[in-house]
Design a protein around this motif. Structure first.
Motif, PDB file in Angstrom:
ATOM      1  N   THR A 136       0.828  -1.201   0.000  1.00 44.75           N
ATOM      2  CA  THR A 136       0.000   0.000   0.000  1.00 44.75           C
ATOM      3  C   THR A 136       0.866   1.256   0.000  1.00 44.75           C
ATOM      4  O   THR A 136       0.633   2.186  -0.775  1.00 44.75           O
ATOM      5  N   ALA A 137       1.866   1.281   0.854  1.00 44.05           N
ATOM      6  CA  ALA A 137       2.760   2.438   0.925  1.00 44.05           C
ATOM      7  C   ALA A 137       3.486   2.656  -0.401  1.00 44.05           C
ATOM      8  O   ALA A 137       3.618   3.792  -0.869  1.00 44.05           O
ATOM      9  N   GLU A 138       3.930   1.571  -1.020  1.00 39.09           N
ATOM     10  CA  GLU A 138       4.611   1.689  -2.316  1.00 39.09           C
ATOM     11  C   GLU A 138       3.673   2.251  -3.374  1.00 39.09           C
ATOM     12  O   GLU A 138       4.063   3.112  -4.170  1.00 39.09           O
ATOM     13  N   ARG A 139       2.420   1.787  -3.396  1.00 38.27           N
ATOM     14  CA  ARG A 139       1.462   2.261  -4.398  1.00 38.27           C
ATOM     15  C   ARG A 139       1.097   3.719  -4.167  1.00 38.27           C
ATOM     16  O   ARG A 139       0.961   4.495  -5.120  1.00 38.27           O
ATOM     17  N   LEU A 140       0.941   4.111  -2.916  1.00 37.02           N
ATOM     18  CA  LEU A 140       0.624   5.510  -2.634  1.00 37.02           C
ATOM     19  C   LEU A 140       1.787   6.422  -3.004  1.00 37.02           C
ATOM     20  O   LEU A 140       1.586   7.523  -3.520  1.00 37.02           O
ATOM     21  N   GLN A 141       2.991   5.969  -2.768  1.00 40.94           N
ATOM     22  CA  GLN A 141       4.171   6.742  -3.168  1.00 40.94           C
ATOM     23  C   GLN A 141       4.224   6.869  -4.691  1.00 40.94           C
ATOM     24  O   GLN A 141       4.516   7.943  -5.219  1.00 40.94           O
TER      25      GLN A 141
END
Length: 158
Positions: A136-141
């Motif tokens: 999730t963090a990677e996709r939001l970044q």
């Protein structure tokens, strides 16, 4: 050549390969192998998030709708990754969309069945949730970078 079982597919997938074997067996019971051709929409933003995928081959474009601009691709993801994380949180609605960019082979999971596993085994739940939060963090970044790329205009000096 015989096809691999869901357990075998999971045992070699980066997202879950290092989990204990009994956890992989339980997870395997919630999934099945799928093939989707290029152009197939896996899900659309705000649709019901009732599945997710561990991608083995191919490529998926993660997108979202921008009024006046249509669907904007924010990231393309390939093999060895997770597709879909919105199924984990109420109200179980997709935060992004996803369309197959290059024919895929994946394991597709029933989200409700996996949520039941998470509720039955808190240790398994913590581990899986931690891994999903990482994605999730990677996709939001990636979304942030794409938005900057799309909407950052050079400043004009007076």
């Amino acid at each position: 050549m015989p096809s691999l079982s869901v357990f075998d597919l999971l045992a070699v997938h980066d997202f879950v390969a290092d989990l204990p074997g009994d956890w992989i067996h339980r997870l395997a019971a919630c999934g099945h192998p799928v093939y989707y051709g290029a152009g197939h929409r896996l899900f659309r933003e705000d649709g019901t998030a009732d599945r997710f995928w561990l991608l083995h081959k191919g490529e998926v474009a993660i997108d979202f709708y921008v009024p006046g601009r249509g669907d904007i691709v924010i990231e393309k993801v390939g093999p060895r990754t997770l597709i879909g994380w919105s199924w984990l949180n109420v109200p179980y609605r997709w935060q992004f969309g996803a369309v197959v960019a290059e024919d895929i082979r994946a394991v597709e999971f029933d989200a409700a069945a996996v949520r039941n596993l998470i509720n039955e085994d808190p240790e398994f739940g913590r581990e899986l949730t931690t891994r999903i939060l990482r994605v999730t963090a990677e996709r939001l970044q990636a979304s942030r970078h794409r938005l900057v790329e799309l909407y950052a205009y050079p400043t004009v000096s007076p």
